[in-house]
Write an enzyme that holds these catalytic residues in place. Sequence first.
Site, PDB file in Angstrom:
ATOM      1  N   SER A   1     -15.864 112.146 -10.001  1.00  0.00           N
ATOM      2  CA  SER A   1     -15.937 111.227 -11.112  1.00  0.00           C
ATOM      3  C   SER A   1     -16.388 109.826 -10.720  1.00  0.00           C
ATOM      4  O   SER A   1     -16.633 109.027 -11.612  1.00  0.00           O
ATOM      5  CB  SER A   1     -14.584 111.149 -11.806  1.00  0.00           C
ATOM      6  OG  SER A   1     -13.615 110.568 -10.963  1.00  0.00           O
TER       7      SER A   1
ATOM      8  N   SER B   1     -13.246 113.264  -6.407  1.00  0.00           N
ATOM      9  CA  SER B   1     -14.017 112.251  -7.127  1.00  0.00           C
ATOM     10  C   SER B   1     -14.652 111.174  -6.265  1.00  0.00           C
ATOM     11  O   SER B   1     -15.524 110.456  -6.729  1.00  0.00           O
ATOM     12  CB  SER B   1     -13.133 111.602  -8.203  1.00  0.00           C
ATOM     13  OG  SER B   1     -12.950 112.490  -9.276  1.00  0.00           O
TER      14      SER B   1
ATOM     15  N   LYS C   1     -15.976 101.305  -9.496  1.00  0.00           N
ATOM     16  CA  LYS C   1     -15.855 102.298 -10.568  1.00  0.00           C
ATOM     17  C   LYS C   1     -15.156 101.650 -11.758  1.00  0.00           C
ATOM     18  O   LYS C   1     -14.179 100.902 -11.583  1.00  0.00           O
ATOM     19  CB  LYS C   1     -15.032 103.471 -10.006  1.00  0.00           C
ATOM     20  CG  LYS C   1     -14.926 104.689 -10.896  1.00  0.00           C
ATOM     21  CD  LYS C   1     -14.186 105.799 -10.119  1.00  0.00           C
ATOM     22  CE  LYS C   1     -14.001 107.049 -10.948  1.00  0.00           C
ATOM     23  NZ  LYS C   1     -13.283 108.102 -10.191  1.00  0.00           N
TER      24      LYS C   1
END
Lengths: 554, 554
Positions: free
Chosen positions: A223, A247, A148
């Site tokens: 996320s 997330s 990420k």
Amino acid sequence: MNLTLYGPYTNDTENPALFETFKPKIEAYNKKLADNILDEYKLPEDLIPTELGLDVTPIAKKFLSKEEFAITETTATKLASEIASGKLTAVEVFKAFAKRATACHQLVNCAMELFIDEGLERAKELDEYYQKTGKTVGPLHGLPISIKEHYAYKDKVTHAGYVGLIENVTTEWSHSAKLLLDAGAVFYIRTTEPQSLMHLCSRNNITGVCRNPFNTNLTSGGSSSGEGAITAFKGSAFGLGSDGGGSIRAPAAFCGVWGIRCTGGRSPLLGMMTAHSSGQNDGFPVVAGPLANSPEDLELGLKVLLNQPWKDDSSLLPMPWKDVPLPKVSDLTIAICYDDGVVKPTPPMIRGLKYAAKQLEAAGAKVIEWDALNVLEVVQAVHHVYNADKNAAQKKELAASGEPIVPLTYNCLEFGCGDNGISLVDSWKIAQFRDEQRNLYLKTMNDKGVDFILMPTYCNVAPKPDTCHYWGYTCMWNFLDFPGVIFPSGLRADPAVDVPDFSEPRSEIEKYEHDLYNTAPEDFKGAPICLQLIGRRWFCEDTLKAAEAISGVL
Amino acid sequence: MNLTLYGPYTNDTENPALFETFKPKIEAYNKKLADNILDEYKLPEDLIPTELGLDVTPIAKKFLSKEEFAITETTATKLASEIASGKLTAVEVFKAFAKRATACHQLVNCAMELFIDEGLERAKELDEYYQKTGKTVGPLHGLPISIKEHYAYKDKVTHAGYVGLIENVTTEWSHSAKLLLDAGAVFYIRTTEPQSLMHLCSRNNITGVCRNPFNTNLTSGGSSSGEGAITAFKGSAFGLGSDGGGSIRAPAAFCGVWGIRCTGGRSPLLGMMTAHSSGQNDGFPVVAGPLANSPEDLELGLKVLLNQPWKDDSSLLPMPWKDVPLPKVSDLTIAICYDDGVVKPTPPMIRGLKYAAKQLEAAGAKVIEWDALNVLEVVQAVHHVYNADKNAAQKKELAASGEPIVPLTYNCLEFGCGDNGISLVDSWKIAQFRDEQRNLYLKTMNDKGVDFILMPTYCNVAPKPDTCHYWGYTCMWNFLDFPGVIFPSGLRADPAVDVPDFSEPRSEIEKYEHDLYNTAPEDFKGAPICLQLIGRRWFCEDTLKAAEAISGVL
């Protein structure tokens, strides 16, 4: 204090003139991203769908060679052992994943940065090291790992989804990335996240939206948006996400893969960039953690992330990942939560839970119903903790570029107290409520003899982009800090079976969420139905092993 | 934000008319305490000193029978094994300790509540159980254990030193007390603590002052005031205290016994009454823990306190007390802190540190100097965290009776921000500073190869009642949350050797503290010189074992 789900939010950070000055930077960023798609990894036009709503995962098989496909279908654990035994080289593994990852990006827009050349260089070095020494550098030797974007990457831009940080070069590795790297990981892709990092969805003003590989009508979640997509598409051996409100779990669940949110304080956070720069918010923990296609691959990642990070970060518990035995399903008591009392799950989710109940019972497990416990209050409380600083840190980051506020950023900045913030004493009262609820949940599990709670991750399967408002099924556990494992049920949403339930909604939020499904059930076709297994605080290993055992009977 | 050591405090809770209504209750409380001194345990007049400044510990030998004296001189660990093997009965052990504890109370005023009759009943039941089953109920079977008063005691008054709570009957056991009880402890005395629980000293408006058995001029410390005294006098097998700013370590150090403050999150806190009822203050941890006359007795207590308390309290880490080997002193690198940069230790303390350095070097340890690291800032920060709620919780408890504010309550309510409190965002900034300092300390230890830091517990040996203002040497570690073990050096303050150091003080607080010693060094004669050993966060077991090893060469 009076807790609410939503409070006031004033959009006072948009600044079109300022944002205009960032547009060339965004263009340059995207041009670099596009330029870094190597020619040999460009999808032929006939493989690129011209419409949304399709399952694009079968395209991998058409695009990759048989050998490449076989490599990328292998678990990370097995790949690591095959590289370690000399059966595969890091370079051949890397090339296969780089190709599949690049394909994934072209299909669902999962990357914020691609640097296949650097990955290849690294893979070559690892092969050389292995050839020279006969040894691996560590347990991840040669594994292509996706990360990420908000994990600081040495000497690259790390912007965490904020346009204002689009030129922010981080000069040190984030702790998690460094541990993966030292264990032999090969990096080549950094994946997308939404503006504010506080959506269970993906839209940001730099790279836009990331879509769900199983149905491109839908979001990949967030996320850790790109991680959900790339793991589902098998474009990396496993991926590194983070979870402060769902997330890791939402993208894992939406994309049909495995994900884990460990109890806080175990996984390394240093250098993970977030907006919470008003200081250290002790009210709820954020965690780092993997998404993967199997429970053993989650373990592989966790053993590396939890390999004595406390030696360099005194906020981390000296709690290495433990090997615990796989439980017998027939020894387990599983409480199933069919409704959290706030937003009842949609028909495909209910079907998934009922299917699990049936299979578990057939396998000899004791299955009971879990009665919702103060979920609205818990969700309201964590909403207040998120925005306790009057959204000051978020607004500061957003104002830096004056970027437009995307719909789900409105949603999250309105959470709880919104712009009103809370006082210090109210934050202490919420922390006390948090501790009381943690013990109420523990006591209820103890009193009922419940080993684990099985429940949805969200009230629905993956929703469409920009729509997911209700985080209750995930964020309650960020607040209570009980570990949660996401795993596929093997089922998919099927509009022919999952007919809408038009029961009278109990609240505005329930009406909103139910309408998303009920107005167009056919749009969710093929969306994976995943389940979330919750265990006692700190007992992450046991929760993962129980999920593995349960998954085995589904 | 601008941190300071002290802020404003307005005494606006005193209410003489209201307090007048509590006086009969205080009298009744003290009458009951006096009435509960059994006739056979009353000290003969000739054994009661008529002046202060004496070492009263030798009185035990004069008052107890040879057998009683022998029993009470035995470690808790050995006593437990002698009861378990049938060599001693719980009743004979109990009677000896009850007598010595009652003597201690008559000499230094260490008890808030005595209930020898109940203890005797319990000891008899334990003996019966043992006779019937041949088994003990647990590892503490028959051990007389003293407990600080603020641990909720089932069906007794628990007031935590506040006059306003003098009739507050608690109907449930505190978690720690219950664990001790279930392991076979015998309760018979609840020990003193100061008003507000925030003194390293002992004065409260209910039972007054507790004095130091080694020199009754001096305080026994605090806030586990009675525990320091009774442990030193050997009136209990071991005692249970608590530490949020030095409250185990200061009384242990002042009274020459062993004490440990583990890292937070391990020991059970439920039912431990404090004033911080504005909610849960996550800014610093409070811990429960034992005081004892030997390291093995600390371990005995900790093994019981850490015996799966997480099963009933999800705020506690599943981290049982581990057995770790005794290190070789010659393998250790010890950094000695001779000065925290804020208040230099007084001559007896410096002598103790230098003696330790010499002995450690002679035993082959590597000894280096520890340079003070931002201690003033750290102390200011934790001072702010203590009073972050504008003293609201303290004032509420104090106002409930309108009781007079004793001198050291002024001192603690002026700490940091005092009545001004801090904002939520400032509390987050302080929490961020806390985490940064934790890692700075860790990195400094790593870089220098330091295993443990050896330092004073306070800038002086035990001070006189109502005088101790500076908590830096202890409270910095409550904030940084590194574990600390107190152990005796074997030395005592000696005015003939420990001549005052009249160096120019660097600050008001240093001048104040130095004057306490320099104006009357002879008053400190015989005060124990103890040392504090600090280890890495969470490594409590290793720190205790290292202290044991170091103590062995002193």
